[in-house]
Design a protein around this motif. Structure first.
Motif, short mmCIF file in Angstrom:
data_model
loop_
_atom_site.label_atom_id
_atom_site.label_comp_id
_atom_site.label_asym_id
_atom_site.label_seq_id
_atom_site.Cartn_x
_atom_site.Cartn_y
_atom_site.Cartn_z
N ILE A 154 43.14 13.64 -59.05
CA ILE A 154 42.56 13.30 -58.08
C ILE A 154 41.54 12.26 -58.71
O ILE A 154 41.12 12.24 -59.75
CB ILE A 154 41.49 14.01 -57.39
CG1 ILE A 154 42.24 15.40 -57.02
CG2 ILE A 154 40.45 13.48 -56.52
CD1 ILE A 154 42.91 15.02 -55.88
N ASP A 155 41.53 10.78 -58.13
CA ASP A 155 40.62 9.97 -58.85
C ASP A 155 39.03 10.16 -58.66
O ASP A 155 38.76 10.91 -57.84
CB ASP A 155 41.23 8.49 -58.61
CG ASP A 155 40.82 8.01 -57.20
OD1 ASP A 155 39.97 8.67 -56.68
OD2 ASP A 155 41.21 7.00 -56.83
N GLY A 156 38.18 9.42 -59.23
CA GLY A 156 36.75 9.37 -59.24
C GLY A 156 36.33 9.35 -57.63
O GLY A 156 35.27 9.49 -57.26
N ASP A 157 37.02 8.62 -56.95
CA ASP A 157 36.80 8.34 -55.32
C ASP A 157 37.26 9.41 -54.47
O ASP A 157 37.03 9.50 -53.28
CB ASP A 157 37.41 7.02 -55.01
CG ASP A 157 36.57 5.84 -55.55
OD1 ASP A 157 35.39 5.86 -56.21
OD2 ASP A 157 37.37 4.79 -55.77
N GLY A 158 37.79 10.47 -55.12
CA GLY A 158 38.42 11.65 -54.15
C GLY A 158 39.93 11.26 -53.75
O GLY A 158 40.07 12.29 -52.99
N ASN A 159 40.36 10.31 -53.99
CA ASN A 159 41.62 10.09 -53.73
C ASN A 159 42.81 10.87 -54.51
O ASN A 159 42.72 11.06 -55.67
CB ASN A 159 42.10 8.74 -53.78
CG ASN A 159 41.13 7.78 -53.05
OD1 ASN A 159 41.03 7.89 -51.85
ND2 ASN A 159 40.51 6.72 -53.78
N VAL A 160 43.83 11.48 -53.86
CA VAL A 160 44.74 12.33 -54.43
C VAL A 160 45.78 11.10 -55.01
O VAL A 160 46.55 10.43 -54.29
CB VAL A 160 45.50 13.14 -53.30
CG1 VAL A 160 46.65 14.07 -54.06
CG2 VAL A 160 44.46 14.02 -52.73
N ILE A 161 45.92 11.26 -56.21
CA ILE A 161 46.86 10.16 -56.96
C ILE A 161 48.23 10.69 -57.23
O ILE A 161 49.31 10.05 -56.93
CB ILE A 161 46.17 9.85 -58.45
CG1 ILE A 161 44.59 9.41 -58.07
CG2 ILE A 161 47.20 9.02 -59.06
CD1 ILE A 161 44.58 8.12 -57.28
N LYS A 162 48.43 11.88 -57.49
CA LYS A 162 49.64 12.49 -57.81
C LYS A 162 49.66 13.96 -57.85
O LYS A 162 48.48 14.85 -57.93
CB LYS A 162 50.06 12.24 -59.18
CG LYS A 162 51.40 12.39 -59.74
CD LYS A 162 51.82 11.47 -60.71
CE LYS A 162 53.44 11.71 -60.88
NZ LYS A 162 53.69 10.97 -62.08
N ARG A 163 50.66 14.59 -57.46
CA ARG A 163 51.03 16.14 -57.27
C ARG A 163 52.05 16.31 -58.35
O ARG A 163 53.11 15.80 -58.70
CB ARG A 163 51.80 16.28 -55.86
CG ARG A 163 51.88 17.81 -55.88
CD ARG A 163 52.54 17.92 -54.04
NE ARG A 163 53.27 19.27 -54.21
CZ ARG A 163 53.28 20.02 -52.93
NH1 ARG A 163 52.83 19.14 -51.80
NH2 ARG A 163 53.69 21.16 -52.92
#
Length: 186
Positions: A154-163
């Motif tokens: 998760i990035d600092g903005d709370g977005n899911v980047i990768k699983r």
């Protein structure tokens, strides 16, 4: 929407919002103490120690949904992780991570990044696939969590980047963590 909008319970039962981790790169992991992947706890702790000062945080969410591999109570889980794997990152209250009873956080995470398969070169992959095909075929379709130690970056903005699935070793995620931390530092 972002992961920062979710509330979770600590191992002691207190409610906390994930917004407290805003600005940090997170690795959210569903854990279990009696799983073939449990040794990943030590590597997750090493990542935590290596990158904490740069704004990285591992968050562990125990679940007993996979072959009853988390039989311990919440306090016992935290103690086990600390004593056996040196874990000092937060281990939250035991939750469900799939199906109708899944915590909304994990429903959201799974909806953001689809299941792309297991790394079949992993030494435990064949056993895991055999267990899933023999006993848990209903786990296989769709993008739901398939097993313990599914990891979400998760990035600092709370977005899911990768699983990353169970068969992805934490050390293999390190380059992605570094890249995200570097991008946030700019």
């Amino acid at each position: 929407m972002s992961v920062h909008e979710f509330s979770v319970k600590t191992a002691s039962g207190l409610t906390t919002r994930l917004s407290r981790y805003e600005g940090k790169v997170l690795l959210i992991v569903n854990t279990a103490t009696k799983c073939g992947f449990t040794p990943q706890l030590g590597d997750l702790q090493r990542l935590q120690e290596r990158y904490k000062e740069q704004g990285f945080q591992v968050l562990g969410f125990p679940s007993n949904q996979f072959d009853d591999q988390e039989p311990l109570k919440d306090g016992e889980i935290t103690e086990f992780c600390a004593l056996n794997h040196g874990v000092n990152f937060p281990i939250f209250k035991k939750i469900d991570v799939r199906d109708e009873s899944a915590h909304p956080l994990f429903t959201y995470l799974a909806s953001q990044k689809p299941f792309e398969g297991f790394d079949e070169r992993h030494p435990v992959a064949k056993l895991l696939l055999s267990i899933l095909h023999d006993r848990y075929t209903h786990y296989l379709p769709g993008d739901s969590i398939k097993w313990n130690f599914t990891k979400f970056l998760i990035d600092g903005d709370g977005n899911v980047i990768k699983r990353y699935e169970s068969t992805a070793e934490p050390i293999d995620i390190e380059a992605d963590i570094e890249k995200l931390l570097e991008a946030q530092a700019v």
